[in-house]
Each structure stands twice: as C-alpha cells, then as structure tokens.
Design an enzyme around this catalytic site. Structure first.
Site, PDB file in Angstrom:
ATOM      1  N   CYS A  14       8.617  91.945   7.704  1.00 32.26           N
ATOM      2  CA  CYS A  14       7.539  92.778   6.027  1.00 32.26           C
ATOM      3  C   CYS A  14       7.589  94.494   6.285  1.00 32.26           C
ATOM      4  O   CYS A  14       8.494  94.998   7.451  1.00 32.26           O
ATOM      5  CB  CYS A  14       6.473  92.179   6.482  1.00 32.26           C
ATOM      6  SG  CYS A  14       5.122  93.342   7.907  1.00 32.26           S
ATOM      7  N   ASP A 425      32.805 119.933 -16.747  1.00 30.17           N
ATOM      8  CA  ASP A 425      33.575 121.175 -16.610  1.00 30.17           C
ATOM      9  C   ASP A 425      34.850 120.235 -17.010  1.00 30.17           C
ATOM     10  O   ASP A 425      35.272 118.930 -17.398  1.00 30.17           O
ATOM     11  CB  ASP A 425      34.153 120.612 -15.081  1.00 30.17           C
ATOM     12  CG  ASP A 425      35.634 121.422 -14.302  1.00 30.17           C
ATOM     13  OD1 ASP A 425      35.194 122.805 -14.537  1.00 30.17           O
ATOM     14  OD2 ASP A 425      36.190 121.206 -13.878  1.00 30.17           O
ATOM     15  N   ASP A 624      35.584 117.962  -9.840  1.00 31.04           N
ATOM     16  CA  ASP A 624      36.898 117.385  -9.498  1.00 31.04           C
ATOM     17  C   ASP A 624      36.273 117.683  -8.247  1.00 31.04           C
ATOM     18  O   ASP A 624      36.901 116.200  -7.571  1.00 31.04           O
ATOM     19  CB  ASP A 624      38.129 117.868  -9.573  1.00 31.04           C
ATOM     20  CG  ASP A 624      38.088 119.309  -9.015  1.00 31.04           C
ATOM     21  OD1 ASP A 624      37.141 119.766  -8.453  1.00 31.04           O
ATOM     22  OD2 ASP A 624      39.006 119.735  -9.338  1.00 31.04           O
TER      23      ASP A 624
END
Length: 730
Positions: A14, A425, A624
């Site tokens: 648990c 971008d 990128d």
C-alpha cells in the site's frame, strides 16, 4: 560523485509501504531525490558513492521487509515472470481461503435465521477451519505488519492483522470460556476474520491483474522490436539474433520487414512506415544517407544500412526508458496522498482504540467494542489513496507514448492541464520549416540568374533554413555550386561572404543600415513582399544595392485548425519569430493568431517566456527542441516538436514525435483527462474513508462489509484509471 540508481522493489502492499521506504531512504546520508513508486514497484534516487555503497541501500530496504534488486539484475522476462508468479500465488491463496470461509458464511447466515445446523455451528470445527485462513493464508499480513512495526511505520498490514486478530482471538476466548445456550454458541466471529482476509486477497488479486494492464504501453513498445537481423559478414548474408548485432554491421532489409536497429542507409531506397515513432500514417521516403529507426517497417524497396546504434542506445530503447521514467515519477498532487497515507494508519489505530474503550467503558458492551474497532481498522486501509495517482499517470503517459507524445514525468503531465498560454515558434512549428525561394528581383546591372548564383554560393555554408532554401534553389537551377572564399553569419541579421574578392551581404534592413547602404527606395517593395507572408532579404555587392530575394515557408496543413482548437480551449496562443513584424503578422493572420512576438533573436526567446510568466500565465513553449532549448527550459512546460531526435527528447518536458500541431491539442486534452481521473480517484478514496470510519465506529458497519468495501475501493480506483484507455486521439 552522485549516481542515479533505480531499484526494483517487491513486497509493497500500500501507499504506507512506499512512503516508509521513501522516508527511510531520505534519512540516509548521501541519498537525495528519492521517489518510490507503488505501481511501478521502483525506487529512484541519487546517491553519493563516496558516502555509502549501493549494497548498503539494498540491505536497508531488505531489512524493512521488502525485496530490492537493481534494474540490470531484473530483465523484462524476469520481471514478467515475477509478476505472473505473484498473481498465481494470490489466486491459489484466494481460492483456498474462499473454500475454507464458505462454511463459516453459511453458519453465520443460518444462525441469523435461527436455523440450527450442528456440524456448521460446532465451535471447534469453526476454529479448525478459521485457523489456517488466519495464520497460513494470512501470514503475508503478519509478516508485513512485523516489519512495519519494527521500522515504526505502521501500514495497511498492521490494520488488517489487528482487525482480524481481534475478531479471531475474541472468538477463541469464547470457544473455551463461553456458556453454550440453547445448543448454540454466541459471539463467534471466525467468519469475520476469515472473510475479511478472503476479501482483501480478492482485492489484491484483482488489483494485481489491473496493475499489469496499466503498463501495457511499455509491453507494446517492447514487442515492436525485431527479434533477428540479416547482416552481411565476410560477404555472406546471415540471420543473427538482435542482441548479436554490433555498431558498424551492414544490415539488409527487404520489403515488409522490420528494421532491427538504428542506422544510416548506404545502398538502395525505400518508403518506411515510421508511425510507431512519429504517429504519421503516411510512409516516409528514404534514400542513401538518410537515417532509419529500429522497429519501423520497410514498405517497398530493399536497401542496406550501416548500424549506428544498438541496445539501449536505439531510439526505441530511449523512448521505452523515457516512458518508464515518466510512469515511475510522481505528480505534485500525489504528495497530498503520500502525506495523508503516512499519518493515516497511526490515526486510525487511535480511533479504533477509542472506539473500543467507549463501547466497553461507557456502554458496557465488550462485544460491540471489539466488532466496531475491527470494522474501523478494516474500513480505513489506505490502499485506494495510494493507487489514485500513480495508476492514472501510468495509463496517461502510456497512451501518450502510443500516439507519439512522450511525457517526461508526472509533474509535467499535471502542469500541462493548467496551461493558459502557448508560445509557438514559427519556423518548423507553425510552418513546415522548408522554405522555398519565391522572388528574385534585380535592382542593378546583375541579371536574376547572376544574383541567384552569387547568393547560392554565399549561402552554401549557412545552416539557417532560409539560407538552405536559397542554396537548394541555386543547386536546382544552376547545378554544382562553388564554395565561398569566406563566410560569416550575423545572428538575427543575415550573412556576409567573400566570393572572388567581392563582398556579398544578404539579410535584413538592419544589416544594410549597419553597412551604411541606403534602402529607402525599396521599402515599398519590401513591404509588399512581407505583407504576402514572404521573408524578403536584401542583397548588396561591395556595399552597393543589387537586389532582393524573397523566401516563403508554407504552413502546415494542421496549423490553423490546431490553433483554433487551442483558443477554443481557453488558451492564449502567441507566435514567436525572428521575422520582421510585417511578415510575422501576415503569417499570424493566416492561422488566426492575434498575439505576435516578432523580430526576436534566438537568445531573447527565453526572455519573452519570462515576461508572460511574470504576468501570471502558465506558459507552454513549443519549438524544435534544439534552437529553442533556453526558451523550452524557461517555460512551465517545454514541448519539442519534430522528429524526436536525442537532443529534442533531452531538451523538452514533452516531446511530440511528429510535426502535427494537433498533438499539442491532444497532449493538453490527455493531461486534463488524466488529472480529472486523479481528482476523481482521490475524492472517492478520501470520501470513502471519511464516511466509512464514523459508521464503523458507531457499530453500523459489519466488519465483513467493511472488508468487501475496502477491497473493492482499491479495484474501483484502478478500474477508473484504466478507463482512460478509452481516450480518443483525434
């Protein structure tokens, strides 16, 4: 020297178990950044090798009553085998426990109906049946409770042991010291202890099966890898196991075959289905010099490639590792559950003791005191609380990976759902990133073809997409392009080159003004080009104005629709670019963006992100993954969009494996859906305990019903998380 280590932990039952291990590891001198994941069954941490050995850490964990092995020691097959063994063990224990408990249940029901069945109501027979359930089948709980108490960290096992033992030993006492009335013995609760253990085992069994399903994404990814490779050694083609391939091997791939490892094509060409990496349904054309990715499928041609990456270095292995790390990480919201679980068990023990004392000392009812205390102990097990967050994160990150969205960790998954501003971008994100020359305008004596020749030579060494487009146009129209004598990139402004003694400048207005070149007469021409979304570059030869070359980058098909969806989701969309304002506004207008950040140099992009954050916005940056690394790191969530290169994966919190902007929408929707599931799980786990404990303490909850509710609450939490699998990627 700090070393990152991952240990496979077994025996956790648990959230209290994982919290206990985490707490103990954090106390060790030299151990930092500890994260113990109950579902993934892993402990991740940094440790200082000069202060302690890994073996000391392993032994410490074993001393707490858990198994611990390094990831290297645990192969995928061994891990799968151990999981299946545990499920089978639970299944056998459950069946035996159910068979033994069944007559006790019948005895309880018939006694309630006033029906006397001598065999079933025989106290000694009930003791005989209940004892193996309590001490043989239930031994796992006693063992867990022993280690928990030894380390002063009571957990679920302590609650189960105390609850069932109280019912069992009270019944044993009554067997030997209670008077038989009307042929029947009262106050026997063997069925309560036996059925509670049976129901908890049922919950554990169903939970183990469901937990196995949460990691199906990893299994799918692992199953994608080819088993063999056809290599050329000593000029002979031979099939070998994938594990025997080495870097530099030449591998032959025929149509319909899986590419075994990463490499570079040296002969032939083909179309390759890279959907398992990029999510793109259309095959990608490949030729000599192009890279190929292991586990992708060759569709048409036969080709040879040279191996560049094997084993853990391949793209697929990196993706699997990334997903495993994400599934083993914690979201900030889980800290709430961890803190509650850490203090929950001691509080419950106190409530159970107080419940017993009130019933016994105030109401004089010893039996009700025992029964109510047992119900409190059983109903309060915090299993569901510990499963609420990690199960949802495992499923959510798994779905993402299957659809080309690599989420680096639970914290990024949680932050993504809060995003209210996205910076995109322009080049390569909103646009295809493959600009083409659209206009060549002569302003002097040079012909357009002469201008093209000069600018193509000047841009030959340029790495900027616009420069590459000019060079490609020159190569296409003029053939072989000569090298410039000298080349210099002026960041954010353009380039300067020397060609046979001629000084060539190609770039922005700023570059021309820097060289004292008057451009006033061509301003309208520049504006006309820029208004049409073209990037206009001015050409000067020996500081004399000679022409303009314009380049345009086409929009991705998905950009406009994706941006519209982001705006409909209540997210402000910004476009960031180094282009001048006129060109930037023209592109932004085409895709429906109102917020434009133009003429921003690469090194200043992070500054723009900071500005939005200071306004109180939760900012996502999409780029990128290489040029935009500082901005990606500054944003609350950095998303690298592209081909999923090593650098892109390292730079961002989330990597989108193809260029489709719809993946940004999907990532945010997936994050929101996952967080909704986590909140639902935590709500029901908290509410269940908060409501259940008072009912149990007031004697309104039978221990057997409490056991069933506790077991199925855990299963319901896991099942709710698994329902995420129905999430549809559009």
């Amino acid at each position: 020297m700090k070393t990152k280590e991952v240990l496979k932990i077994s025996g956790m039952t648990c959230a209290s178990c994982s919290a206990k291990i985490e707490r103990k590891l954090n106390k060790l001198d030299g151990v930092e950044n500890v994260n113990v994941n109950l579902i993934a069954e892993k402990a991740t941490f940094d440790y200082n090798e000069s202060k302690l050995k890994l073996n000391d850490i392993v032994n410490m964990i074993k001393g707490l009553g858990y198994g611990a092995e390094t990831e290297i020691e645990v192969s995928n097959d061994k891990d799968k085998e151990a999981r299946e063994k545990e499920i089978n063990k639970l299944k056998i224990s459950l069946i035996v426990s159910a068979i033994l408990s069944f007559p006790l249940v019948i005895a309880m029901i018939t006694a309630m109906l006033g029906i006397q069945i001598d065999v079933l109501h025989n106290a000694y027979l009930q003791l005989l049946i209940a004892t193996p359930v309590q001490f043989i089948i239930g031994f796992r709980f006693y063992k867990g409770a022993f280690y928990a108490l030894k380390s002063k960290s009571p957990n679920m096992d302590v609650l189960v042991v105390m609850g069932t033992s109280a019912a069992f030993f009270y019944s044993v006492y009554n067997v030997f010291y209670q008077t038989v009335q009307n042929g029947m013995m009262k106050d026997l609760y063997f069925e309560a202890s036996a059925i509670i253990i049976t129901l908890i085992l049922l919950g554990k069994y169903l939970e183990a099966i469901a937990k196995g399903k949460t990691s199906e994404a990893i299994k799918k990814l692992m199953g994608m890898q080819a088993k063999t490779a056809r290599v050329i050694r000593n000029n002979i083609e031979q099939d070998i196991l994938i594990e025997e391939v080495i870097v530099g091997d030449i591998i032959v791939v025929k149509p319909g075959e899986k590419i075994p490892v990463d490499g570079k094509i040296i002969e032939g060409n083909s179309s390759i289905d890279e959907s398992m990496i990029t999510g793109e349904s259309m095959p990608t054309g490949k030729k000599v010099g192009d890279n190929v990715i292991g586990a992708t499928i060759n569709k048409y041609g036969t080709f040879k490639f040279e191996t560049t990456k094997i084993g853990r270095d391949t793209m697929l292995a990196q993706i699997i590792k990334l997903v495993e790390d994400a599934q083993g990480s914690k979201a900030p919201i889980q800290k709430i559950a961890d803190k509650v679980s850490g203090i929950f068990v001691p509080i419950v023990l106190v409530i159970a003791i107080v419940t017993f004392l009130i019933w016994y000392l105030i109401f004089g009812n010893f039996t009700m005191g025992i029964i109510s205390a047992v119900a409190v102990l059983v109903i309060a097990c915090p299993c569901a609380l510990g499963l609420a967050t990690p199960t949802a994160i495992m499923v959510g990150t798994g779905i993402g990976a299957e659809n080309g969205i690599l989420i680096k960790g639970g914290e990024h998954l949680e932050t993504t759902y809060k995003l209210n501003a996205i910076i995109l971008d322009k080049t390569g994100t909103i646009t295809k990133g493959k600009p083409e020359v659209t206009d060549i305008i002569s302003l002097g004596k040079l012909r357009e073809i002469d201008l093209l020749s000069l600018v193509a030579i000047a841009e030959k060494r340029s790495e900027h997409p616009l420069g590459v487009a000019i060079y490609e146009k020159g190569k296409k129209d003029l053939g072989e392009i000569l090298d410039p004598n000298n080349f210099e990139a002026v960041v954010g402004k353009g380039i300067i080159a020397d060609i046979n003694g001629q000084n060539i400048s190609i770039g922005t207005r700023k570059l021309m003004l820097q060289n004292n070149i008057d451009i006033l007469n061509i301003e309208q021409t520049l504006i006309d080009l820029e208004t049409n979304g073209k990037t206009a570059m001015i050409i000067s030869v020996n500081n004399k104005l000679e022409g303009i070359i314009a380049v345009a980058d086409t929009l991705k098909e998905s950009s406009k629709e994706a941006i519209k969806q982001l705006q409909e989701m209540g997210i402000e969309v910004y476009m960031i670019t180094g282009d001048n304002k006129t060109t930037a506004n023209a592109i932004a207008k085409l895709v429906g963006i109102q917020n434009v950040l133009a003429e921003v140099l690469p090194e200043n992009k992070a500054e723009e992100v900071e500005k939005l954050k200071r306004l109180g916005k939760i900012v996502g940056m999409v780029g990128d993954g290489i040029n935009d690394a500082p901005a990606l790191a500054t944003a609350d969530v950095g998303m690298a969009i592209g081909t999923g290169t090593d650098v892109a994966i390292a730079a961002a919190d989330i990597t989108l494996m193809n260029g489709d902007l719809q993946l940004i929408v999907t990532a945010i929707k997936l994050s929101r859906k996952t967080m909704n599931k986590i909140k639902q799980n935590l709500f029901w786990a908290f509410v269940y305990n908060i409501i259940g404990i008072p009912f149990a303490a007031l004697g309104m909850l039978n221990p057997i019903i409490a056991g069933a509710a506790m077991a199925f609450s855990s299963v319901s939490v896991v099942t709710n998380s698994l329902s995420l699998k129905r999430f549809k990627v559009k």
